[in-house]
Motif scaffolding. Structure first.
Motif, mmCIF file in Angstrom:
data_model
loop_
_atom_site.group_PDB
_atom_site.id
_atom_site.type_symbol
_atom_site.label_atom_id
_atom_site.label_comp_id
_atom_site.label_asym_id
_atom_site.label_seq_id
_atom_site.Cartn_x
_atom_site.Cartn_y
_atom_site.Cartn_z
ATOM 1 N N GLU A 92 0.362 9.688 -9.927
ATOM 2 C CA GLU A 92 0.423 10.693 -8.884
ATOM 3 C C GLU A 92 1.189 10.111 -7.691
ATOM 4 O O GLU A 92 1.110 8.919 -7.417
ATOM 5 C CB GLU A 92 -0.974 11.147 -8.434
ATOM 6 C CG GLU A 92 -1.964 10.040 -8.161
ATOM 7 C CD GLU A 92 -2.763 9.671 -9.403
ATOM 8 O OE1 GLU A 92 -3.071 10.541 -10.221
ATOM 9 O OE2 GLU A 92 -3.064 8.472 -9.580
ATOM 10 N N THR A 93 1.955 10.965 -7.033
ATOM 11 C CA THR A 93 2.648 10.599 -5.804
ATOM 12 C C THR A 93 2.201 11.582 -4.743
ATOM 13 O O THR A 93 2.241 12.801 -4.957
ATOM 14 C CB THR A 93 4.171 10.653 -5.990
ATOM 15 O OG1 THR A 93 4.538 9.709 -7.006
ATOM 16 C CG2 THR A 93 4.893 10.302 -4.699
ATOM 17 N N LEU A 94 1.764 11.066 -3.596
ATOM 18 C CA LEU A 94 1.149 11.912 -2.594
ATOM 19 C C LEU A 94 1.341 11.319 -1.207
ATOM 20 O O LEU A 94 1.743 10.148 -1.077
ATOM 21 C CB LEU A 94 -0.337 12.114 -2.911
ATOM 22 C CG LEU A 94 -1.335 10.976 -2.786
ATOM 23 C CD1 LEU A 94 -2.739 11.507 -3.122
ATOM 24 C CD2 LEU A 94 -1.044 9.775 -3.640
ATOM 25 N N PRO A 95 1.106 12.089 -0.144
ATOM 26 C CA PRO A 95 1.197 11.518 1.196
ATOM 27 C C PRO A 95 0.312 10.277 1.300
ATOM 28 O O PRO A 95 -0.810 10.268 0.786
ATOM 29 C CB PRO A 95 0.689 12.650 2.094
ATOM 30 C CG PRO A 95 0.984 13.903 1.324
ATOM 31 C CD PRO A 95 0.775 13.525 -0.117
ATOM 32 N N VAL A 96 0.839 9.254 1.961
ATOM 33 C CA VAL A 96 0.128 7.974 1.976
ATOM 34 C C VAL A 96 -1.257 8.111 2.601
ATOM 35 O O VAL A 96 -2.167 7.322 2.294
ATOM 36 C CB VAL A 96 0.975 6.908 2.698
ATOM 37 C CG1 VAL A 96 1.083 7.193 4.193
ATOM 38 C CG2 VAL A 96 0.439 5.513 2.434
ATOM 39 N N SER A 97 -1.450 9.117 3.439
ATOM 40 C CA SER A 97 -2.766 9.330 4.046
ATOM 41 C C SER A 97 -3.832 9.664 3.004
ATOM 42 O O SER A 97 -5.032 9.545 3.278
ATOM 43 C CB SER A 97 -2.684 10.462 5.085
ATOM 44 O OG SER A 97 -2.176 11.648 4.493
ATOM 45 N N HIS A 98 -3.399 10.076 1.817
ATOM 46 C CA HIS A 98 -4.354 10.426 0.758
ATOM 47 C C HIS A 98 -4.394 9.372 -0.360
ATOM 48 O O HIS A 98 -4.920 9.657 -1.446
ATOM 49 C CB HIS A 98 -3.993 11.782 0.145
ATOM 50 C CG HIS A 98 -4.176 12.928 1.088
ATOM 51 N ND1 HIS A 98 -5.398 13.262 1.616
ATOM 52 C CD2 HIS A 98 -3.287 13.814 1.616
ATOM 53 C CE1 HIS A 98 -5.266 14.314 2.417
ATOM 54 N NE2 HIS A 98 -3.991 14.666 2.436
ATOM 55 N N LEU A 99 -3.880 8.183 -0.102
ATOM 56 C CA LEU A 99 -3.872 7.139 -1.126
ATOM 57 C C LEU A 99 -5.271 6.863 -1.662
ATOM 58 O O LEU A 99 -5.478 6.756 -2.872
ATOM 59 C CB LEU A 99 -3.263 5.841 -0.553
ATOM 60 C CG LEU A 99 -3.393 4.592 -1.428
ATOM 61 C CD1 LEU A 99 -2.671 4.789 -2.763
ATOM 62 C CD2 LEU A 99 -2.850 3.362 -0.695
ATOM 63 N N GLU A 100 -6.244 6.758 -0.778
ATOM 64 C CA GLU A 100 -7.586 6.398 -1.235
ATOM 65 C C GLU A 100 -8.210 7.517 -2.083
ATOM 66 O O GLU A 100 -9.027 7.244 -2.960
ATOM 67 C CB GLU A 100 -8.471 6.021 -0.046
ATOM 68 C CG GLU A 100 -7.992 4.741 0.626
ATOM 69 C CD GLU A 100 -9.084 4.014 1.386
ATOM 70 O OE1 GLU A 100 -10.280 4.247 1.105
ATOM 71 O OE2 GLU A 100 -8.742 3.197 2.262
ATOM 72 N N LEU A 101 -7.808 8.756 -1.828
ATOM 73 C CA LEU A 101 -8.272 9.848 -2.686
ATOM 74 C C LEU A 101 -7.795 9.632 -4.119
ATOM 75 O O LEU A 101 -8.572 9.769 -5.072
ATOM 76 C CB LEU A 101 -7.748 11.184 -2.157
ATOM 77 C CG LEU A 101 -7.952 12.394 -3.078
ATOM 78 C CD1 LEU A 101 -9.437 12.697 -3.243
ATOM 79 C CD2 LEU A 101 -7.200 13.610 -2.550
ATOM 80 N N ALA A 102 -6.520 9.280 -4.271
ATOM 81 C CA ALA A 102 -5.980 9.037 -5.609
ATOM 82 C C ALA A 102 -6.696 7.874 -6.283
ATOM 83 O O ALA A 102 -7.029 7.931 -7.474
ATOM 84 C CB ALA A 102 -4.475 8.767 -5.533
ATOM 85 N N LEU A 103 -6.946 6.816 -5.542
ATOM 86 C CA LEU A 103 -7.635 5.655 -6.112
ATOM 87 C C LEU A 103 -9.063 6.023 -6.530
ATOM 88 O O LEU A 103 -9.531 5.613 -7.598
ATOM 89 C CB LEU A 103 -7.654 4.505 -5.098
ATOM 90 C CG LEU A 103 -6.288 3.916 -4.717
ATOM 91 C CD1 LEU A 103 -6.452 2.839 -3.651
ATOM 92 C CD2 LEU A 103 -5.569 3.348 -5.940
ATOM 93 N N TRP A 104 -9.741 6.803 -5.715
ATOM 94 C CA TRP A 104 -11.107 7.201 -6.062
ATOM 95 C C TRP A 104 -11.117 8.048 -7.333
ATOM 96 O O TRP A 104 -11.956 7.832 -8.226
ATOM 97 C CB TRP A 104 -11.728 7.988 -4.906
ATOM 98 C CG TRP A 104 -13.110 8.467 -5.217
ATOM 99 C CD1 TRP A 104 -14.266 7.733 -5.166
ATOM 100 C CD2 TRP A 104 -13.475 9.782 -5.673
ATOM 101 N NE1 TRP A 104 -15.331 8.516 -5.560
ATOM 102 C CE2 TRP A 104 -14.877 9.769 -5.871
ATOM 103 C CE3 TRP A 104 -12.771 10.948 -5.921
ATOM 104 C CZ2 TRP A 104 -15.577 10.897 -6.310
ATOM 105 C CZ3 TRP A 104 -13.455 12.077 -6.362
ATOM 106 C CH2 TRP A 104 -14.840 12.045 -6.555
ATOM 107 N N LEU A 105 -10.192 8.994 -7.432
ATOM 108 C CA LEU A 105 -10.138 9.840 -8.627
ATOM 109 C C LEU A 105 -9.866 9.015 -9.883
ATOM 110 O O LEU A 105 -10.504 9.210 -10.926
ATOM 111 C CB LEU A 105 -9.045 10.899 -8.459
ATOM 112 C CG LEU A 105 -9.358 12.068 -7.522
ATOM 113 C CD1 LEU A 105 -8.083 12.866 -7.229
ATOM 114 C CD2 LEU A 105 -10.430 12.982 -8.108
#
Length: 418
Positions: A92-105
């Protein structure tokens, strides 16, 4: 070549982490490669690796069915997954402000997917995969060519003899217990590489990975994949395909050296010179001069656990004539090798391919995961242009003579006579 430094870290549970800063855009690409693909499947359960790619989006202990994609979409992410012979990747590529969301998922489904595995999910995603097979393979002109060529090229039971899409019968036979066992065997931190590329602070990114993934159990050591060695073929093993197609066609497959070897660089350049587009030898001979084909193309699928594969496909009214001219051009290439202009163009194309592969944070993250998984060295991706440039015309000629010899391949004939 110069590149941003890589920051590597291995968690106590075996998860390998690679971080590369790229502050050009405020994005972060998260990419996980699991070391499992169709070559790791057992007889009677083909297609399980690809089926799992779909099941991984159906929820986990703390993510409801359908919520994984919905949450990423609401965060402005682009995301997908894919399965090959050798690996399954999720990205996934996303705004860096949501990096931790991607890691949690990603951590939640790596650690807890069986909690959401239900018979309903399995039945639903099995139907999705079967429909994908119908649309992309069974009901597509020439759609089964690659699958048929692999079955012809490799002995029965060889880990590369079947492709990731799997068979309808095996998909139907797959049980919930099969899926749980597959997950427990292969979806463990020690069998994965996580790459992060983008507008990140490496130390903070690694600390975040530790927070979300560090508590996951290491899991079992995955069993080794069966070895997949195969040398150059002898003779032509052909098959007539009785399918309705728009035009007769000829498909051929040649084993090549494994990825990661010096020889594969020369072999891929040889294939590029032979059939890589409208400037290639086969295009010039078959389409422009002899006018026996309306299109012809050749390309390479690199594989690290077994032979890489070269494929030639040509569409034209007389497949037997195409095969004859192919042998003629292969013999000429093996005898003469490339000229200086051909070698230079092929090398330039290899560099262009590298740049296209790594020009985005998404592409670079995938390339880092690939090289870490397959060769234990993520930075190896940056030396790809140098490896291609180091190949000599003599090496290309030698590879063509050994691996692309006339009369040594598997072949399919659609709508023509052998």
């Amino acid at each position: 070549m110069a590149h941003q430094p890589l920051h590597e870290h291995t968690l106590g549970n075996g998860l390998r982490v690679v971080v590369c800063e790229d502050h050009f855009v405020p994005l972060a690409a998260v990419n996980i490669w699991y070391g499992v693909g169709s070559r790791h499947e057992v007889a009677g359960r083909t297609g399980l690796a690809h089926l799992f790619e779909h099941l991984m989006f159906q929820g986990s202990a703390n993510v409801a069915e359908g919520e994984h994609a919905a949450v990423l979409e609401s965060a402005g992410a682009t995301f997908n997954a894919s399965t090959s012979f050798e690996r399954t990747n999720y990205y996934e590529t996303l705004p860096v402000s949501h990096l931790e969301l991607a890691l949690w998922l990603e951590a939640d489904r790596m650690g807890t997917l069986p909690a959401a595995l239900t018979q309903a999910n399995l039945d639903n995603q099995r139907d999705v995969v079967k429909n994908e097979r119908r649309q992309r393979y069974d009901n597509q002109p020439y759609g089964t060519a690659f699958e048929r060529l692999c079955a012809l090229t490799f002995p029965s039971g060889h880990p590369y003899a079947h492709t990731p899409i799997g068979s309808m019968e095996d998909l139907d036979a797959t049980t919930l217990e099969d899926c749980t066992a597959f997950f427990r065997t292969w979806y463990a931190p020690g069998n994965a590489v996580l790459s992060i590329v983008g507008d990140v602070d490496p130390e903070k990114a690694i600390a975040a990975v530790e927070r979300y993934f560090g508590g996951l159990p290491a899991g079992p050591t995955p069993p080794p994949a069966r070895p997949g060695d195969l040398g150059p073929l002898t003779g032509i093993h052909g098959e007539d395909v009785a399918e309705e197609v728009p035009s007769p066609a000829y498909f051929a497959m040649f084993p090549l050296p494994s990825d990661g070897t010096d020889d594969v660089e020369a072999a891929e350049l040889a294939v590029e010179i032979l059939g890589g587009g409208s400037g290639s030898r086969l295009y010039d001979r078959m389409v422009r001069r002899d006018e026996i084909a309306t299109e012809v193309w050749a390309g390479v699928t690199r594989l690290a656990g077994g032979p890489s594969l070269a494929i030639v496909d040509a569409v034209g009214p007389d497949p037997a004539k195409i095969a004859e001219v192919l042998d003629d051009e292969l013999a000429r290439f093996a005898a003469e090798g490339p000229d200086a202009d051909e070698a230079a163009r092929a090398t330039a194309q290899a560099e262009r391919g590298f740049l296209e592969q790594t020009e985005t944070v998404t592409g670079l993250a995938n390339a880092l995961s690939a090289n870490a998984t397959q060769f234990g060295d993520p930075s190896r991706v940056f030396t790809a242009p140098e490896r291609a440039a180091a190949v000599t015309a003599g090496q290309i000629k030698d590879m063509a003579g050994r691996w692309l010899a006339p009369g040594a391949r598997t072949a399919l004939i659609y709508g023509g006579n052998a």
